[in-house]
Design a protein around this motif. Structure first.
Motif, PDB file in Angstrom:
ATOM      1  N   SER A 294       5.179 -20.458 -33.713  1.00 33.31           N
ATOM      2  CA  SER A 294       6.001 -21.636 -33.994  1.00 33.31           C
ATOM      3  C   SER A 294       7.254 -21.282 -34.781  1.00 33.31           C
ATOM      4  O   SER A 294       8.230 -22.025 -34.784  1.00 33.31           O
ATOM      5  CB  SER A 294       5.186 -22.671 -34.767  1.00 33.31           C
ATOM      6  OG  SER A 294       4.758 -22.151 -36.009  1.00 33.31           O
ATOM      7  N   LEU A 295       7.233 -20.115 -35.439  1.00 33.26           N
ATOM      8  CA  LEU A 295       8.411 -19.693 -36.184  1.00 33.26           C
ATOM      9  C   LEU A 295       9.624 -19.505 -35.280  1.00 33.26           C
ATOM     10  O   LEU A 295      10.761 -19.607 -35.725  1.00 33.26           O
ATOM     11  CB  LEU A 295       8.117 -18.367 -36.917  1.00 33.26           C
ATOM     12  CG  LEU A 295       7.207 -18.448 -38.136  1.00 33.26           C
ATOM     13  CD1 LEU A 295       6.863 -17.049 -38.621  1.00 33.26           C
ATOM     14  CD2 LEU A 295       7.874 -19.237 -39.243  1.00 33.26           C
ATOM     15  N   LEU A 296       9.389 -19.222 -33.990  1.00 32.52           N
ATOM     16  CA  LEU A 296      10.501 -19.001 -33.081  1.00 32.52           C
ATOM     17  C   LEU A 296      11.244 -20.277 -32.744  1.00 32.52           C
ATOM     18  O   LEU A 296      12.346 -20.247 -32.227  1.00 32.52           O
ATOM     19  CB  LEU A 296       9.990 -18.372 -31.774  1.00 32.52           C
ATOM     20  CG  LEU A 296       9.917 -16.851 -31.734  1.00 32.52           C
ATOM     21  CD1 LEU A 296       9.326 -16.393 -30.426  1.00 32.52           C
ATOM     22  CD2 LEU A 296      11.286 -16.245 -31.938  1.00 32.52           C
ATOM     23  N   ALA A 297      10.634 -21.430 -33.004  1.00 34.09           N
ATOM     24  CA  ALA A 297      11.292 -22.694 -32.680  1.00 34.09           C
ATOM     25  C   ALA A 297      12.069 -23.213 -33.878  1.00 34.09           C
ATOM     26  O   ALA A 297      13.280 -23.354 -33.837  1.00 34.09           O
ATOM     27  CB  ALA A 297      10.261 -23.716 -32.223  1.00 34.09           C
ATOM     28  N   GLY A 298      11.361 -23.491 -34.974  1.00 36.35           N
ATOM     29  CA  GLY A 298      12.040 -23.875 -36.208  1.00 36.35           C
ATOM     30  C   GLY A 298      12.949 -25.080 -36.075  1.00 36.35           C
ATOM     31  O   GLY A 298      14.040 -25.094 -36.619  1.00 36.35           O
ATOM     32  N   GLY A 299      12.536 -26.119 -35.288  1.00 34.63           N
ATOM     33  CA  GLY A 299      13.346 -27.329 -35.171  1.00 34.63           C
ATOM     34  C   GLY A 299      14.559 -27.177 -34.297  1.00 34.63           C
ATOM     35  O   GLY A 299      15.598 -27.796 -34.532  1.00 34.63           O
ATOM     36  N   LEU A 300      14.453 -26.341 -33.243  1.00 36.22           N
ATOM     37  CA  LEU A 300      15.629 -26.106 -32.407  1.00 36.22           C
ATOM     38  C   LEU A 300      15.999 -27.310 -31.560  1.00 36.22           C
ATOM     39  O   LEU A 300      17.159 -27.463 -31.171  1.00 36.22           O
ATOM     40  CB  LEU A 300      15.390 -24.888 -31.510  1.00 36.22           C
ATOM     41  CG  LEU A 300      15.309 -23.553 -32.257  1.00 36.22           C
ATOM     42  CD1 LEU A 300      15.150 -22.411 -31.280  1.00 36.22           C
ATOM     43  CD2 LEU A 300      16.552 -23.330 -33.111  1.00 36.22           C
TER      44      LEU A 300
ATOM     45  N   VAL B 239       8.056 -21.999 -26.717  1.00 37.08           N
ATOM     46  CA  VAL B 239       7.264 -21.824 -27.930  1.00 37.08           C
ATOM     47  C   VAL B 239       6.024 -22.718 -27.908  1.00 37.08           C
ATOM     48  O   VAL B 239       4.918 -22.286 -28.244  1.00 37.08           O
ATOM     49  CB  VAL B 239       8.126 -22.126 -29.176  1.00 37.08           C
ATOM     50  CG1 VAL B 239       7.260 -22.220 -30.423  1.00 37.08           C
ATOM     51  CG2 VAL B 239       9.187 -21.050 -29.361  1.00 37.08           C
ATOM     52  N   GLN B 240       6.207 -23.960 -27.492  1.00 37.14           N
ATOM     53  CA  GLN B 240       5.083 -24.903 -27.456  1.00 37.14           C
ATOM     54  C   GLN B 240       3.979 -24.441 -26.513  1.00 37.14           C
ATOM     55  O   GLN B 240       2.806 -24.775 -26.701  1.00 37.14           O
ATOM     56  CB  GLN B 240       5.582 -26.287 -27.043  1.00 37.14           C
ATOM     57  CG  GLN B 240       6.425 -26.972 -28.107  1.00 37.14           C
ATOM     58  CD  GLN B 240       7.067 -28.258 -27.610  1.00 37.14           C
ATOM     59  OE1 GLN B 240       6.900 -28.626 -26.444  1.00 37.14           O
ATOM     60  NE2 GLN B 240       7.803 -28.932 -28.478  1.00 37.14           N
ATOM     61  N   HIS B 241       4.352 -23.627 -25.507  1.00 33.38           N
ATOM     62  CA  HIS B 241       3.358 -23.136 -24.559  1.00 33.38           C
ATOM     63  C   HIS B 241       2.950 -21.683 -24.846  1.00 33.38           C
ATOM     64  O   HIS B 241       2.329 -21.039 -24.004  1.00 33.38           O
ATOM     65  CB  HIS B 241       3.895 -23.256 -23.127  1.00 33.38           C
ATOM     66  CG  HIS B 241       3.999 -24.671 -22.652  1.00 33.38           C
ATOM     67  ND1 HIS B 241       5.074 -25.471 -22.935  1.00 33.38           N
ATOM     68  CD2 HIS B 241       3.142 -25.458 -21.931  1.00 33.38           C
ATOM     69  CE1 HIS B 241       4.895 -26.677 -22.409  1.00 33.38           C
ATOM     70  NE2 HIS B 241       3.728 -26.690 -21.799  1.00 33.38           N
ATOM     71  N   GLY B 242       3.299 -21.197 -26.028  1.00 33.08           N
ATOM     72  CA  GLY B 242       2.891 -19.854 -26.428  1.00 33.08           C
ATOM     73  C   GLY B 242       3.532 -18.745 -25.628  1.00 33.08           C
ATOM     74  O   GLY B 242       2.991 -17.627 -25.543  1.00 33.08           O
ATOM     75  N   ASP B 243       4.682 -19.009 -25.040  1.00 32.90           N
ATOM     76  CA  ASP B 243       5.359 -18.039 -24.177  1.00 32.90           C
ATOM     77  C   ASP B 243       6.439 -17.294 -24.973  1.00 32.90           C
ATOM     78  O   ASP B 243       7.603 -17.699 -24.986  1.00 32.90           O
ATOM     79  CB  ASP B 243       5.967 -18.771 -22.981  1.00 32.90           C
ATOM     80  CG  ASP B 243       6.636 -17.833 -21.985  1.00 32.90           C
ATOM     81  OD1 ASP B 243       6.556 -16.607 -22.171  1.00 32.90           O
ATOM     82  OD2 ASP B 243       7.249 -18.349 -21.023  1.00 32.90           O
ATOM     83  N   VAL B 244       6.039 -16.208 -25.636  1.00 26.97           N
ATOM     84  CA  VAL B 244       6.983 -15.439 -26.457  1.00 26.97           C
ATOM     85  C   VAL B 244       8.105 -14.871 -25.601  1.00 26.97           C
ATOM     86  O   VAL B 244       9.292 -14.988 -25.932  1.00 26.97           O
ATOM     87  CB  VAL B 244       6.254 -14.301 -27.200  1.00 26.97           C
ATOM     88  CG1 VAL B 244       7.243 -13.422 -27.951  1.00 26.97           C
ATOM     89  CG2 VAL B 244       5.225 -14.871 -28.168  1.00 26.97           C
TER      90      VAL B 244
END
Length: 388
Positions: free
Chosen positions: A2-8, A122-127
């Motif tokens: 979830s850190l990769l999203a950070g409210g994008l 990110v929501q689907h765990g797709d790094v």
């Protein structure tokens, strides 16, 4: 992850508002009213209506404007993205994704589209998917770095994310230099900095890349990760003191000499009095100045040592240079010795002990101004450090 999203998504909406205002000069609604056959005006009015508090009325108006813009211009990216935002607010993620994919096919330069696609991945765990859109946004939009890098850099503490970013950096994208600068300056993870910089393929022959490498080494030292910092130094030197005769360039401080040039207090590297001597370090101090003119960072293990060096050029009774060895992070000195006076070259040997709680040390050559006039110009050379 979830850190990769950070409210994008929030960042995307804020960016869309600014973009819409700019597109309509000051009022997107007025622009659409004055220019009813312009797709951009209606697309940006649709995007603008999706800011702030969302109501059913706003969603309906935005959808009508976006659809009208797409009728006028089927390839309008802003309108396609507005339709995706309407679908998101109506809870229809599948429809939103289709609109976003459609938007991206038309142009990868639309930053809000990339930001929302990152959040979806990110929501689907797709790094990998998230980082693909990071890469596209950073490559295509200069404004993206200010939004994305502060989110990406802390996320690199996750080894899985770090591995994927290393893979992206192998292609040497044009955002690499700015990314490395921010990573080195802001990350507090020694492992992250070390792994990224170690695999980045930085070339010391390139001044900008050498600067990044130097910055990473110094940052790792500041973080107390001495072994990792030393491993980043590309030129191996098995000696306990690097560049002991001042013949090479000091490219990798603090493991190489840090030479001070501060007016009345300076270390000056230049040829000695004879050709066989090579370079020496002259110690210059005047006008009541005292302090280090050269320093080098060491990582000596606990034990007994002997420091050898050659000195000369000093016929004064006072103001002789001093050799100081202190523990990093404290003011505790484990060696302080005044260099013996003498014009002719002479060999010196100093013994000292490194305690077990002194993980790293600073070796300093200090200059002191003399009250006497003249008396030569002190110099030092041929340092050698051996464990007893």
């Amino acid at each position: 992850m979830s850190l990769l999203a950070g409210g994008l998504v929030g960042a995307a909406l804020a960016f869309m508002a600014t973009q819409s205002i700019q597109a309509g000069r000051s009022a997107p609604a007025l622009a659409a009213a004055l220019w009813p056959l312009n797709a951009d005006a209606f697309a940006h009015r649709a995007a603008y209506q999706l800011q702030g508090k969302i109501t059913a009325e706003n969603l309906a108006k935005a959808q009508n404007d976006a659809l009208w813009a797409l009728r006028l211009e089927p390839g309008n990216v802003v309108a396609a993205r507005a339709m995706a935002t309407v679908a998101l607010n109506n809870g229809d993620e599948a429809r939103a994704r289709r609109w976003l994919v459609n938007s991206e096919r038309k142009s990868r330069r639309d930053l809000p589209t990339q930001l929302i696609l990152i959040e979806f991945a990110v929501q689907h765990g797709d790094v990998k998917g998230a980082l693909v859109h990071y890469d596209r946004a950073l490559r295509s939009n200069r404004q993206s770095a200010a939004i994305l890098l502060p989110v990406l850099i802390p996320a690199l503490d996750d080894p899985a994310i770090r591995a994927e970013v290393i893979r992206l950096l192998a292609a040497k994208p044009d955002w690499r230099a700015n990314f490395l600068l921010q990573l080195i300056g802001t990350s507090r993870s020694a492992d992250t900095i070390y792994d990224i910089v170690r695999t980045a393929g930085l070339r010391p022959s390139d001044p900008l890349e050498l600067e990044r490498l130097q910055g990473a080494i110094q940052r790792l030292v500041a973080l107390g990760s001495y072994d990792q910092a030393r491993k980043l130094v590309p030129t191996h030197d098995a000696r306990l003191i690097r560049n002991p005769g001042f013949e090479a360039t000091n490219d990798y401080p603090p493991f190489d000499w840090q030479i001070v040039a501060d007016g009345d207090l300076a270390g000056v590297i230049e040829p000695g009095e004879t050709a066989s001597r090579g370079n020496v370090l002259h110690v210059e101090a005047a006008n009541d100045r005292k302090g280090a003119v050269a320093r080098q960072f060491l990582t000596l293990g606990a034990g007994h040592y002997q420091l050898k060096f050659v000195s000369g050029g000093n016929g004064r009774a006072d103001g002789n240079p001093e050799i100081v060895l202190s523990c990093d992070g404290t003011k505790r000195e484990i060696l302080r010795a005044v260099v013996a006076a003498g014009e002719a070259a002479r060999r010196n040997a100093l013994r000292f002990e490194v305690p077990s709680d002194c993980r790293a040390q600073w070796l300093a050559i200090e200059g002191r101004s003399s009250l006497a006039e003249g008396g030569g110009r002190p110099w030092l050379d041929e340092f050698e450090l051996v464990r007893l």
